[in-house]
Design an enzyme around this catalytic site. Structure first.
Site, mmCIF file in Angstrom:
data_model
loop_
_atom_site.group_PDB
_atom_site.id
_atom_site.type_symbol
_atom_site.label_atom_id
_atom_site.label_comp_id
_atom_site.label_asym_id
_atom_site.label_seq_id
_atom_site.Cartn_x
_atom_site.Cartn_y
_atom_site.Cartn_z
ATOM 1 N N CYS A 170 13.384 11.012 6.797
ATOM 2 C CA CYS A 170 13.316 10.605 8.200
ATOM 3 C C CYS A 170 14.657 10.812 8.877
ATOM 4 C CB CYS A 170 12.916 9.145 8.281
ATOM 5 S SG CYS A 170 14.020 8.063 7.352
ATOM 6 N N GLU A 184 9.122 16.668 14.730
ATOM 7 C CA GLU A 184 9.618 16.372 13.383
ATOM 8 C C GLU A 184 8.914 17.317 12.406
ATOM 9 O OE1 GLU A 184 8.447 12.722 11.351
ATOM 10 O OE2 GLU A 184 10.513 12.469 10.671
ATOM 11 N N GLU A 196 9.340 1.602 10.886
ATOM 12 C CA GLU A 196 10.404 2.577 10.576
ATOM 13 C C GLU A 196 9.736 3.935 10.662
ATOM 14 O OE1 GLU A 196 13.626 1.883 9.720
ATOM 15 O OE2 GLU A 196 13.320 -0.261 9.962
ATOM 16 N N LYS A 222 0.854 -1.203 0.000
ATOM 17 C CA LYS A 222 0.000 0.000 0.000
ATOM 18 C C LYS A 222 0.881 1.241 0.000
ATOM 19 C CE LYS A 222 -2.020 2.955 2.619
ATOM 20 N NZ LYS A 222 -1.986 4.128 1.704
HETATM 21 P P1 NAD Z 1 2.096 8.573 7.370
HETATM 22 O O1 NAD Z 1 2.279 7.884 8.674
HETATM 23 O O2 NAD Z 1 1.090 9.664 7.290
HETATM 24 O O3 NAD Z 1 1.694 7.543 6.227
HETATM 25 C C1 NAD Z 1 2.511 6.435 5.900
HETATM 26 C C2 NAD Z 1 1.656 5.370 5.253
HETATM 27 O O4 NAD Z 1 0.741 4.863 6.225
HETATM 28 C C3 NAD Z 1 0.801 5.876 4.089
HETATM 29 O O5 NAD Z 1 0.744 4.882 3.096
HETATM 30 C C4 NAD Z 1 -0.560 6.056 4.744
HETATM 31 O O6 NAD Z 1 -1.636 6.003 3.844
HETATM 32 C C5 NAD Z 1 -0.576 4.886 5.703
HETATM 33 N N1 NAD Z 1 -1.505 5.008 6.829
HETATM 34 C C6 NAD Z 1 -1.920 6.137 7.457
HETATM 35 N N2 NAD Z 1 -2.793 5.836 8.444
HETATM 36 C C7 NAD Z 1 -2.926 4.484 8.441
HETATM 37 C C8 NAD Z 1 -3.690 3.568 9.229
HETATM 38 N N3 NAD Z 1 -4.489 3.974 10.213
HETATM 39 N N4 NAD Z 1 -3.578 2.250 8.963
HETATM 40 C C9 NAD Z 1 -2.765 1.807 7.971
HETATM 41 N N5 NAD Z 1 -2.041 2.635 7.182
HETATM 42 C C10 NAD Z 1 -2.118 3.953 7.419
HETATM 43 O O7 NAD Z 1 3.543 9.061 6.953
HETATM 44 P P2 NAD Z 1 3.928 9.946 5.714
HETATM 45 O O8 NAD Z 1 3.469 11.339 6.007
HETATM 46 O O9 NAD Z 1 3.529 9.269 4.476
HETATM 47 O O10 NAD Z 1 5.539 9.878 5.775
HETATM 48 C C11 NAD Z 1 6.295 10.722 6.560
HETATM 49 C C12 NAD Z 1 6.736 10.033 7.832
HETATM 50 O O11 NAD Z 1 7.422 8.834 7.504
HETATM 51 C C13 NAD Z 1 7.718 10.868 8.629
HETATM 52 O O12 NAD Z 1 7.383 10.804 9.987
HETATM 53 C C14 NAD Z 1 9.046 10.166 8.372
HETATM 54 O O13 NAD Z 1 10.002 10.364 9.368
HETATM 55 C C15 NAD Z 1 8.629 8.753 8.259
HETATM 56 N N6 NAD Z 1 9.647 7.984 7.540
HETATM 57 C C16 NAD Z 1 10.440 7.106 8.245
HETATM 58 C C17 NAD Z 1 11.444 6.397 7.599
HETATM 59 C C18 NAD Z 1 12.334 5.433 8.345
HETATM 60 O O14 NAD Z 1 13.015 4.629 7.691
HETATM 61 N N7 NAD Z 1 12.366 5.464 9.672
HETATM 62 C C19 NAD Z 1 11.644 6.574 6.222
HETATM 63 C C20 NAD Z 1 10.816 7.482 5.539
HETATM 64 C C21 NAD Z 1 9.818 8.172 6.203
#
Ligand code: NAD
Length: 502
Positions: free
Chosen positions: A295, A394, A261, A187
């Protein structure tokens, strides 16, 4: 507005993006959601949201491919060959995939071609190599008995990806899950479905039916339905910390293992004993690469007091000079942010810094001269203490928060004073200081005198709110496999006999 630049879309994307359940498009069932080009704000495509029933079809296709298909029991040689073909497909389509990724994310096209797509192809190559080298475990301490430990695939993996580097991050999950014999349902983020939808369609040409499936839609709808589906055996998530909490709670109800992550607020610690120019280059890359949306950004820049003013002065001069603009222009250094709400949130932190007694050194405003795209000036602030919100939250944009320190002890205390613990950066040519810091820092990765440098065999992941579990060679093997211990006598010894009445 007439004399403002009109940035060309890097590619004409498909009008509609759908998911895949086996070799069929998913029916969707939900609304059509717009996809925008961040450099202009124009709508360029729609995705069809998969509702719970549509998600169920994708999970069932993955289930069938796992329970009845050949995938889990393929020989290592066959699996290696397919993984290598997946890598080749990405290399062959790198230009198209990079353009689709650019169209939905606004990331720099040059970077996407030269780094993200090569990395995506390498993810498959890496796991193909990894499984060719897998060692087994065999024990024979108990006299007369032989115990072996085998690692078997877990089942259907739900792979949930964020918007900030969709293909590079998702392919790590896909390649690892497939390499160890699992089938998957991916997804992507609803904001950035384009390149991953094309990638899944391409990979399906070589993978057996149902091995790799795709669902699209918003997290609380499509993502939540996927995590809750009883056919899912494990969840690999990359995204925000609050989302991670929700997903882990839902998966916990079914005792489904997860890797998380999550977010970061990483410290970039710069000592007076560092190579000043190199540390300056590293600090700029650490916060402004990937349009500042990463991130592992070094978003809190801690500088030893003796060089604090000089360092900031040089940093600001360089930040003001950064070329912001068209993500398809090879000369551009920072493109647009990913979405309008995200841009508003990032810019809001300039006001937050002021409210907390800080000073905006540069930036903090939109690039109004670049049309309707989500462009901002690279931003740097100083704040009175690490308690300021711009030092704790963040921000996930090109926004650096500076703080001074007097000693290595103080630097480590400030660096560790955060809810996160993803990565840390240390810049010093004084070995005892480096050793002291690498021991003191509470983060999953410490980079010394270098910006981000990922070694795929080593674990990557966070302490504290930055994650649970790790990604990387052996860490992925542990997550994507179940261990099975098999014990048998070499020559059956006599057993103690019960119930003979003797
Ligand atoms: P997000 O948490 O809003 O969304 C990530 C994914 O989760 C999307 O596909 C979203 O549709 C899905 N999602 C959201 N709510 C959900 C739920 N209730 N159930 C299942 N899936 C759900 O994050 P984002 O805004 O897309 O990405 C940014 C974040 O990702 C930042 O906090 C960043 O630090 C983190 N990130 C971490 C890493 C790492 O390796 N640690 C790498 C890249 C990004």
């Amino acid at each position: 507005m007439t004399d403002q630049p009109r940035f060309e879309i890097p590619i004409r994307p498909p009008a509609r993006v759908t998911g895949w359940a086996g070799d069929r498009a998913t029916p969707g069932g939900g609304p059509e959601l717009p996809v925008h080009y961040p450099a202009t704000g124009a709508q360029i495509s729609v995705l069809v949201e998969d509702d719970a029933a549509s998600v169920g079809l994708a999970v069932r296709a993955a289930r069938r491919a796992f329970d009845q298909g050949p995938w889990p029991s393929l020989s290592t040689a066959e699996r290696i060959s397919l993984l290598e073909r997946c890598g080749k497909i990405i290399r062959d389509h790198a230009d198209e995939l990079a353009r689709l990724e650019c169209a939905a994310t606004g990331l720099l096209l040059r970077e996407l071609k030269e780094r993200h797509m090569l990395r995506a192809a390498y993810n498959f190559r890496f796991f193909a190599d990894y499984i060719s080298q897998r060692a087994g475990e065999r024990y024979d301490q108990t006299p007369g008995y032989l115990t072996t430990v085998v690692r078997e695939p877990v089942g259907v993996a739900a792979l949930i990806a964020p918007w900030n580097a969709p293909v590079a991050l998702a392919t790590m999950k896909i390649a690892a899950a497939l390499a160890f014999g699992n089938t998957c349902v991916l997804k992507p983020s609803e904001q950035t479905p384009l390149a991953l939808a094309r990638l899944v369609a391409l990979l399906q040409e070589v993978l057996p039916e149902g091995v790799l499936n795709l669902v699209n839609g918003r997290g609380p709808v499509t993502g939540a339905a996927l995590v809750a589906h009883p056919g899912v055996d494990l969840v690999s998530f990359t995204g925000g910390t609050e989302t991670g909490r929700m997903i882990m709670s839902a998966a916990g109800q079914r005792l489904v293992p997860c890797t998380m992550e999550l977010g970061g607020k990483s410290a970039n610690v710069i000592f007076a004993s560092a190579d000043f120019e190199r540390a300056l280059d590293g600090a700029l890359l650490g916060i402004f690469s990937n349009n500042g949306q990463q991130c592992l950004a070094g978003s809190r820049i801690l500088v030893e007091r003796a060089i604090f003013d000089d360092f900031i002065e040089r940093f600001i001069a360089r930040a003001k000079n950064i070329r912001v603009g068209d993500p398809t222009d090879p000369a551009t250094e920072i493109g647009p942010l990913a979405s309008l709400p995200h841009m508003s949130r990032v810019l809001g932190f300039a006001e937050t810094a002021r409210a907390d007694g800080g000073r905006v050194l540069t930036g903090g405003t939109r690039r109004d001269d670049l049309g309707a795209g989500y462009f901002v000036h690279p931003t740097a602030v100083t704040v009175p203490s690490n308690a300021a919100r711009t030092a704790q939250d963040e921000i996930f944009g090109p926004f650096a928060t500076f703080l001074p320190f007097e000693s290595a002890e103080e630097a480590a205390t400030i660096a560790n004073d955060t809810a996160f613990g993803l990565v840390s950066y240390v810049w010093s040519d004084h070995l005892p200081t480096v050793m002291q810091m690498t021991e003191a820092l509470r983060s999953g990765v410490v980079w010394v005198n270098t910006p981000m440098m990922r070694e795929l065999r080593a674990p990557f992941g966070g302490f504290k709110n930055s994650g649970v579990g790790r990604e990387g060679g052996a860490a992925c093997e542990a997550f994507y496999t179940e261990e099975k211990t098999v014990t048998m006598p070499k020559t059956p010894p006599p057993l103690r006999r019960l119930g003979l009445g003797e």
